[in-house]
Structure formats: C-alpha cells, structure tokens
Scaffold this motif. Sequence first.
Motif, mmCIF file in Angstrom:
data_model
loop_
_atom_site.group_PDB
_atom_site.id
_atom_site.type_symbol
_atom_site.label_atom_id
_atom_site.label_comp_id
_atom_site.label_asym_id
_atom_site.label_seq_id
_atom_site.Cartn_x
_atom_site.Cartn_y
_atom_site.Cartn_z
ATOM 1 N N GLU A 1 9.334 12.644 0.523
ATOM 2 C CA GLU A 1 7.907 12.749 0.229
ATOM 3 C C GLU A 1 7.675 13.190 -1.213
ATOM 4 N N ASP B 1 10.648 -0.991 -7.417
ATOM 5 C CA ASP B 1 11.348 0.252 -7.098
ATOM 6 C C ASP B 1 12.851 0.117 -7.315
ATOM 7 N N LYS C 1 -3.775 2.212 -2.369
ATOM 8 C CA LYS C 1 -2.563 1.397 -2.207
ATOM 9 C C LYS C 1 -2.958 -0.026 -1.821
ATOM 10 N N LYS D 1 0.994 18.750 -3.415
ATOM 11 C CA LYS D 1 0.344 17.823 -2.488
ATOM 12 C C LYS D 1 -1.166 17.782 -2.720
ATOM 13 N N GLY E 1 9.799 5.404 -5.164
ATOM 14 C CA GLY E 1 9.382 4.438 -4.146
ATOM 15 C C GLY E 1 10.440 4.204 -3.093
ATOM 16 N N ARG F 1 -1.767 15.652 -5.760
ATOM 17 C CA ARG F 1 -1.630 14.226 -5.479
ATOM 18 C C ARG F 1 -2.838 13.707 -4.706
ATOM 19 N N LYS G 1 8.959 9.990 -3.641
ATOM 20 C CA LYS G 1 8.601 8.592 -3.377
ATOM 21 C C LYS G 1 7.569 8.032 -4.353
ATOM 22 N N ASP G 2 6.707 8.902 -4.926
ATOM 23 C CA ASP G 2 5.687 8.397 -5.856
ATOM 24 C C ASP G 2 6.308 7.775 -7.095
ATOM 25 N N GLU H 1 -4.550 10.591 -6.255
ATOM 26 C CA GLU H 1 -3.860 9.412 -5.724
ATOM 27 C C GLU H 1 -4.744 8.166 -5.781
#
Length: 338
Positions: free
Chosen positions: A107, A249, A237, A227, A114, A230, A110-111, A234
Amino acid sequence: MPMSAILILLAVIVLLPFIAFLILVGKLFTGKSIKNPEYPPINGTIFGQVFYFNTLYDQQTKDAKKFPTFRLLAPSQSDVYTIDPRNVEHVSKTCFGKYIKGDGDKEIIKDLFGEGIFAVNGDKWRQQRKLASLEFSTRVLRDFSCSVFRQNAAKLVGVLVEMAAQGRDFDVQDILMRAGLDSIFKVGFGVDLNCLEGWSKEASNFMKAFDNANALIYWRYVDPLWKLKRFLLESKKDPVKMNDKYLRDIILNFMLAGKDSTGNTLSWFLFMLCKNPLVQENIFQEIRDLIPIEDPERESRADPNDFVAKITESVLDQMHYLHAALSETLRLYPAVPL
C-alpha cells in the motif's frame, strides 16, 4: 453560538490530537510480545526513525552492532531488521517463497511502483523476473548488452576526463546513475536517452521528479499521516488504461533497478578504493596485465574507445581480484539494503 458550545468545540479540537496520540501509542505497544525472549529485542518504533532519517543507514549500522537482529514497533506489526547471514539466507534464498511483500508495504509503495516487480508477488513477480532474466541470458541480447555498456563506459571516461581537465567538481554518483540509465534504456527499450552527455531540460525534470517520488515513498514509512495526504491529493483512476499502466509500471521498476542499483554500487566501490589504495593498485595492475597498453608512455592519453573494445567477456572472466572487490562492496553496501 453560545459561549459554552464554543468552549466545548475548542476543547474537542485541543483534545483530538492528544486522543489520536494515545490511540497510536496503544497500538504500538499492545500485543507485541515486548518481554518475550523468543522474539528479537525491541529497539524503538518506526516513527523514531524520523529523527535520524537523513542518516538512516548510519544509525541502523550502529543499532545492528548492538543487536544483529532487532525489532522496531509499528501500529499493526513489528518490523524485524537483521544482519545475521543465516537469517538473510533464510529469507532471500532458502524460504524465499514464504516471505512475500505484505499488504502494508504494497500500500505504501504502489503509488510509485504500481504493479512492477518491486511491489508484487506470485505470478506477476515471476513473469517480470523472467522478462528481466531473459534480457541478459539470451546470447544475442547479452552480446548487445555488453556492447552498450562498453560504449557508455567510454562516454563516461570521456566526460570525467573533460571535467578533470577543466578542474570542475562533480557528483560521481549522479554521473554513474546517468550512465546506468542510458545503458539500461538502450538495452531494454532501444532508446538513446543520452543523459550522460546531452541532459536536456525534459530529461533533467523527469529524473528530478523520479528521485523525489522515490524519496517521498520511503518517507511514508515514518509519516503516520501519509494516507490522509494521499486522500486529499489522489487523482481519479482510469481503469480503461490499466494495461498501459501495467506496462508503464514494469518499465519504471526496470529503470529503477538499472539506474539506482548500478550507480549506488559503483559509488560505494569508488569510495572504498579511495580508502584502500593497496586494493586500488592491485585492481589497476590486474587490468594492465590482462589488457596491456601498446605504448605505455601514452597510457594517460589512450583512446577510451580502443581500450573498452578490449574488455571482452573472456577478459572479464579472468579479472578475479576485481570481481572479489566488487563482491565485497556489495556485501558491505548492498544495492537494496532493505
């Protein structure tokens, strides 16, 4: 609004951070088997790292001298750090399949990474590992890789000679990373970035953004509010572009592996050579023995392209002392220490 309501609201605002702090402390120290001798000793919390974040590896080296294996407490788990060779072999070799990347780590990273190899497990990891392995194991690709690295080594020598002639200071790690990025892109994607010599504004901005993103991702490990940040920033998507994103990625992770690991290792290698002149002289002598200079009097003015052309695979196989020195550098300063 009545004065009493205002006072209550102010009290709540003041108390909220304190309550959040108490909850965080409770999560840190509850259910962690703190005094259980079957678990590694505790050496603080992961949030304590914020105080020495810019000298993190120096501090961890000091800690590891006291405790070869120790724990840092986190809200939902304990993070175990070890330099014990038996543990390292157990995790990275003997039982590698059991030590997957956890949900917490995925988590966090991943930003940026990916679905690349640094952030996935199982089938996706094996697929990308196979792609990377194929890149350097197939004979044609290996020959092409050697040719690319030789060409960029000659460019690197040319850049350093020019800077030395001008008496300029330079960041050797930055230059080595540029050379590594040029090589890995040419080998992997057939693209000439020319970061080492050209360094356009677009390339400079891209490299700066990539390095900043990499640093910010690592900062998340000691930032309990990441978090929330983000959530406030964010972007939306787009699932339609998932296939393109997966390819991006893979490329991004491949680029990181080629640029940072090579640049960091060679930087440490040169640093260790400066501290150990006898080792430096032994490597130099081994190279001279295996690649003799036709005119020793013109050695300092030899053409780098002519010299690197003689560094064949068979010649490299005979450079045992150089191989040992590089291996010792990797042992002391691993390319990916965590």
